[in-house]
Design an enzyme around this catalytic site. Structure first.
Site, PDB file in Angstrom:
ATOM      1  N   ASP A 188      72.232  -1.586 -16.109  1.00 34.95           N
ATOM      2  CA  ASP A 188      72.657  -2.957 -15.800  1.00 34.95           C
ATOM      3  C   ASP A 188      73.724  -3.306 -16.828  1.00 34.95           C
ATOM      4  O   ASP A 188      73.445  -3.378 -18.025  1.00 34.95           O
ATOM      5  CB  ASP A 188      71.437  -3.882 -15.935  1.00 34.95           C
ATOM      6  CG  ASP A 188      71.796  -5.354 -15.793  1.00 34.95           C
ATOM      7  OD1 ASP A 188      72.997  -5.676 -15.707  1.00 34.95           O
ATOM      8  OD2 ASP A 188      70.856  -6.168 -15.781  1.00 34.95           O
ATOM      9  N   ASP A 229      71.369  -3.507 -11.019  1.00 29.24           N
ATOM     10  CA  ASP A 229      71.527  -2.192 -11.648  1.00 29.24           C
ATOM     11  C   ASP A 229      72.454  -1.290 -10.847  1.00 29.24           C
ATOM     12  O   ASP A 229      72.312  -1.178  -9.626  1.00 29.24           O
ATOM     13  CB  ASP A 229      70.170  -1.499 -11.757  1.00 29.24           C
ATOM     14  CG  ASP A 229      69.179  -2.345 -12.538  1.00 29.24           C
ATOM     15  OD1 ASP A 229      69.583  -2.909 -13.567  1.00 29.24           O
ATOM     16  OD2 ASP A 229      68.020  -2.439 -12.100  1.00 29.24           O
ATOM     17  N   TYR A 231      77.216 -12.236 -16.024  1.00 27.99           N
ATOM     18  CA  TYR A 231      76.068 -12.377 -16.908  1.00 27.99           C
ATOM     19  C   TYR A 231      75.611 -11.016 -17.436  1.00 27.99           C
ATOM     20  O   TYR A 231      75.539 -10.040 -16.691  1.00 27.99           O
ATOM     21  CB  TYR A 231      74.910 -13.062 -16.167  1.00 27.99           C
ATOM     22  CG  TYR A 231      73.837 -13.471 -17.130  1.00 27.99           C
ATOM     23  CD1 TYR A 231      74.069 -14.504 -18.032  1.00 27.99           C
ATOM     24  CD2 TYR A 231      72.638 -12.791 -17.198  1.00 27.99           C
ATOM     25  CE1 TYR A 231      73.121 -14.849 -18.970  1.00 27.99           C
ATOM     26  CE2 TYR A 231      71.682 -13.135 -18.128  1.00 27.99           C
ATOM     27  CZ  TYR A 231      71.940 -14.162 -19.011  1.00 27.99           C
ATOM     28  OH  TYR A 231      71.004 -14.502 -19.948  1.00 27.99           O
ATOM     29  N   GLN A 270      74.623  -5.143 -20.844  1.00 26.14           N
ATOM     30  CA  GLN A 270      73.216  -5.390 -21.212  1.00 26.14           C
ATOM     31  C   GLN A 270      72.430  -4.137 -21.625  1.00 26.14           C
ATOM     32  O   GLN A 270      71.704  -4.147 -22.602  1.00 26.14           O
ATOM     33  CB  GLN A 270      72.502  -6.062 -20.019  1.00 26.14           C
ATOM     34  CG  GLN A 270      71.014  -6.277 -20.208  1.00 26.14           C
ATOM     35  CD  GLN A 270      70.357  -6.903 -18.965  1.00 26.14           C
ATOM     36  OE1 GLN A 270      70.596  -8.057 -18.669  1.00 26.14           O
ATOM     37  NE2 GLN A 270      69.561  -6.131 -18.255  1.00 26.14           N
ATOM     38  N   ASN A 318      73.408  13.347 -25.215  1.00 26.65           N
ATOM     39  CA  ASN A 318      72.484  12.839 -24.205  1.00 26.65           C
ATOM     40  C   ASN A 318      72.294  11.324 -24.346  1.00 26.65           C
ATOM     41  O   ASN A 318      72.059  10.834 -25.443  1.00 26.65           O
ATOM     42  CB  ASN A 318      71.161  13.566 -24.455  1.00 26.65           C
ATOM     43  CG  ASN A 318      70.157  13.357 -23.363  1.00 26.65           C
ATOM     44  OD1 ASN A 318      70.166  12.331 -22.699  1.00 26.65           O
ATOM     45  ND2 ASN A 318      69.305  14.335 -23.203  1.00 26.65           N
ATOM     46  N   TYR A 338      63.662  -7.763 -26.569  1.00 26.61           N
ATOM     47  CA  TYR A 338      63.877  -7.796 -25.124  1.00 26.61           C
ATOM     48  C   TYR A 338      65.357  -7.793 -24.792  1.00 26.61           C
ATOM     49  O   TYR A 338      66.128  -8.560 -25.328  1.00 26.61           O
ATOM     50  CB  TYR A 338      63.243  -9.045 -24.520  1.00 26.61           C
ATOM     51  CG  TYR A 338      63.478  -9.140 -23.029  1.00 26.61           C
ATOM     52  CD1 TYR A 338      62.889  -8.215 -22.181  1.00 26.61           C
ATOM     53  CD2 TYR A 338      64.291 -10.105 -22.487  1.00 26.61           C
ATOM     54  CE1 TYR A 338      63.098  -8.270 -20.816  1.00 26.61           C
ATOM     55  CE2 TYR A 338      64.503 -10.172 -21.111  1.00 26.61           C
ATOM     56  CZ  TYR A 338      63.902  -9.247 -20.284  1.00 26.61           C
ATOM     57  OH  TYR A 338      64.111  -9.304 -18.933  1.00 26.61           O
ATOM     58  N   LYS A 347      64.485  -5.707 -18.234  1.00 30.91           N
ATOM     59  CA  LYS A 347      63.417  -4.770 -17.878  1.00 30.91           C
ATOM     60  C   LYS A 347      64.015  -3.377 -17.671  1.00 30.91           C
ATOM     61  O   LYS A 347      65.210  -3.229 -17.487  1.00 30.91           O
ATOM     62  CB  LYS A 347      62.704  -5.236 -16.606  1.00 30.91           C
ATOM     63  CG  LYS A 347      61.466  -6.064 -16.922  1.00 30.91           C
ATOM     64  CD  LYS A 347      60.298  -5.188 -17.398  1.00 30.91           C
ATOM     65  CE  LYS A 347      59.132  -6.015 -17.867  1.00 30.91           C
ATOM     66  NZ  LYS A 347      58.679  -5.780 -19.211  1.00 30.91           N
ATOM     67  N   ASP A 348      63.154  -2.382 -17.698  1.00 30.29           N
ATOM     68  CA  ASP A 348      63.633  -0.999 -17.707  1.00 30.29           C
ATOM     69  C   ASP A 348      64.200  -0.549 -16.370  1.00 30.29           C
ATOM     70  O   ASP A 348      65.107   0.262 -16.315  1.00 30.29           O
ATOM     71  CB  ASP A 348      62.479  -0.080 -18.098  1.00 30.29           C
ATOM     72  CG  ASP A 348      61.743  -0.644 -19.273  1.00 30.29           C
ATOM     73  OD1 ASP A 348      62.020  -0.221 -20.383  1.00 30.29           O
ATOM     74  OD2 ASP A 348      60.911  -1.550 -19.078  1.00 30.29           O
ATOM     75  N   ARG A 388      62.363 -13.090 -15.883  1.00 32.44           N
ATOM     76  CA  ARG A 388      62.353 -12.885 -17.335  1.00 32.44           C
ATOM     77  C   ARG A 388      61.538 -11.659 -17.734  1.00 32.44           C
ATOM     78  O   ARG A 388      61.081 -11.557 -18.872  1.00 32.44           O
ATOM     79  CB  ARG A 388      61.841 -14.136 -18.066  1.00 32.44           C
ATOM     80  CG  ARG A 388      62.735 -15.350 -17.831  1.00 32.44           C
ATOM     81  CD  ARG A 388      62.272 -16.573 -18.595  1.00 32.44           C
ATOM     82  NE  ARG A 388      63.047 -17.738 -18.202  1.00 32.44           N
ATOM     83  CZ  ARG A 388      64.240 -18.073 -18.717  1.00 32.44           C
ATOM     84  NH1 ARG A 388      64.767 -17.334 -19.656  1.00 32.44           N
ATOM     85  NH2 ARG A 388      64.873 -19.134 -18.305  1.00 32.44           N
TER      86      ARG A 388
HETATM   87  P1  13P Z   1      67.057  -7.339 -15.463  1.00 33.35           P
HETATM   88  O1  13P Z   1      66.140  -6.533 -16.331  1.00 33.35           O
HETATM   89  O2  13P Z   1      67.142  -6.758 -14.085  1.00 33.35           O
HETATM   90  O3  13P Z   1      68.389  -7.510 -16.104  1.00 33.35           O
HETATM   91  O4  13P Z   1      66.391  -8.786 -15.247  1.00 33.35           O
HETATM   92  C1  13P Z   1      66.117  -9.531 -16.373  1.00 33.35           C
HETATM   93  C2  13P Z   1      65.542 -10.870 -16.120  1.00 33.35           C
HETATM   94  O5  13P Z   1      65.240 -11.521 -17.095  1.00 33.35           O
HETATM   95  C3  13P Z   1      65.337 -11.372 -14.757  1.00 33.35           C
HETATM   96  O6  13P Z   1      64.784 -12.656 -14.731  1.00 33.35           O
HETATM   97 MG    MG Z   2      70.242  -8.001 -15.645  1.00 31.05          MG
HETATM   98 MG    MG Z   3      67.952  -4.908 -13.513  1.00 30.73          MG
END
Ligand code: 13P
Ligand code: MG
Ligand code: MG
Length: 378
Positions: A11, A55, A92, A96, A106, A240, A243-244, A277
């Protein structure tokens, strides 16, 4: 010849929130992939660019092997170029998932999700003259998101009748499971199923900590069937950053499960950690490739493409968008209803992620401050 499939996803910026990357970003990476596939450059045999939520996934075939520096460096450069565009467009979360300045070789552990499998592509092979495979990309969730489907595909004949019907599959599989809480190196365990299926289950029960990283055939132990990107961003970044959002490759047919057996567990809309989030527990929705996140809650999404690879390692000319089909509409409606019902509970207990998984530390800081105000009644 030996061919490696590499799916590398990141992302690096999205429009109006965590929705989708811009067309300009995708176009730029698309051009870079096309050029890398050209005979002069010769880096890739084939490649394509897709998105799932915010992503971008690069799906590539090449002859450089797993963890190969030129391929990983190329993916990183693609994401850097898209980051620049995201910055220019004011998107945004530009950049990230690029968590280090310049990764050495790698890029696994540098932010992007990486799933790779190397195999022999031999049209004269006695057991694998054709190469069929699926590529999954999930958004708004953690790497343990594939635990539920993978357990059912490889350990549960109630979900996968092929385990009973196909004598090659009946010989079982070897699971490689990674302990994602261990930060310094890779801490893994290898378990043979069906003998150790309950031990596999005991680990996969906790998808916050343990994730399936690979599955191999026991009929042909050199054949890897599954690769999942099982690293955790917050362990890499120390805080944070998103998310992965894991990707997975699953080779299918012949001595492996059929695609219809692999996607069957996604009918459930199983609960995963992620969502808004990155801090909730919500059902995951199968969606068409190139679907933005646009609903309430930032529901976890997963896409799935089916490919065939020719003897030259090319696979992108035609493909099937599995979850884009109408047969998944019913599941989508069900998952949305399940999500709506579940989230009526708001933040109390199970609907919000466990404290270890909470992406935002606001509540943890609040609890720390409140702790000072507690007193023991005399
Ligand atoms: P992503 O991990 O897809 O960037 O989403 C983060 C997020 O906080 C969504 O509310
Ligand atoms: Mg995102
Ligand atoms: Mg994402």
């Amino acid at each position: 010849m030996k061919v490696t499939l590499s799916v590398i996803k990141a992302d690096v910026g999205s429009i109006g929130g965590h929705t989708r990357p811009s067309n300009k970003m995708l176009h730029t990476i698309g051009e870079m992939v096309r050029s890398a596939c050209s005979t002069e450059k010769g880096l890739l045999l084939d490649g394509m660019v897709t998105y799932t939520g915010d992503d971008i996934a690069l799906i590539m075939s090449h002859r450089h092997g797993v963890g190969a520096e030129p391929v990983h460096k190329f993916a990183w450069e693609c994401f850097l170029a898209a980051t620049e565009i995201a910055k220019q467009q004011g998107l945004y979360g530009a950049g990230q998932d690029l968590l280090v300045d310049a990764p050495s070789g790698n890029i696994r552990g540098a932010g992007p999700a990486v799933a790779e499998i190397e195999f022999e592509r031999d049209p004269r092979s006695s057991y694998r003259p054709a190469e069929a495979f699926l590529v999954f990309a999930a958004d708004k969730c953690s790497p343990g998101a594939y635990n539920y489907p993978l357990y059912n595909i490889f350990c549960n004949p109630m979900h996968n009748g092929g385990l009973l019907l196909n004598p090659k599959m009946h010989q079982g599989f070897t699971f490689t499971i990674i302990d994602m809480d261990y930060k310094d190196k890779d801490r893994i365990i290898k378990l043979d199923v069906p003998e150790r299926a309950w031990d596999v289950a005991a680990l996969l029960q906790n998808p916050d900590r343990f994730a399936v990283e690979a599955v191999h055939s026991r009929y042909k132990p050199e054949e890897q069937i599954v690769s999942v990107s099982a690293t955790r961003l917050h362990n890499i970044a120390g805080k944070y950053t998103g998310k992965d959002d894991p990707v997975a490759i699953v080779r299918t047919q012949g001595i492996f499960p059929a695609p219809e057996e692999v996607v069957e567990p996604f009918l459930l809309g199983h609960f995963v950690a992620g969502d808004a989030r990155g801090s909730h527990v919500m059902p995951i929705m199968p969606v068409a490739i190139n679907t933005p996140v646009a609903g309430a809650f930032c529901l976890p999404l997963v896409s799935c493409l089916a490919f065939s690879m020719n003897p030259d390692g090319r696979f992108t000319e035609e493909y099937v968008d599995i979850f884009g089909n109408a047969v998944w509409d019913q599941t989508r409606l069900k998952v949305q209803q399940k999500a709506d019902e579940w989230r009526r509970q708001g933040f109390i207990g199970s609907t919000m992620a466990s404290h270890a998984e909470l992406a935002y530390t606001g509540i943890v800081d609040t609890l720390k401050a409140l702790d000072e105000e507690f007193f023991i009644r005399e």
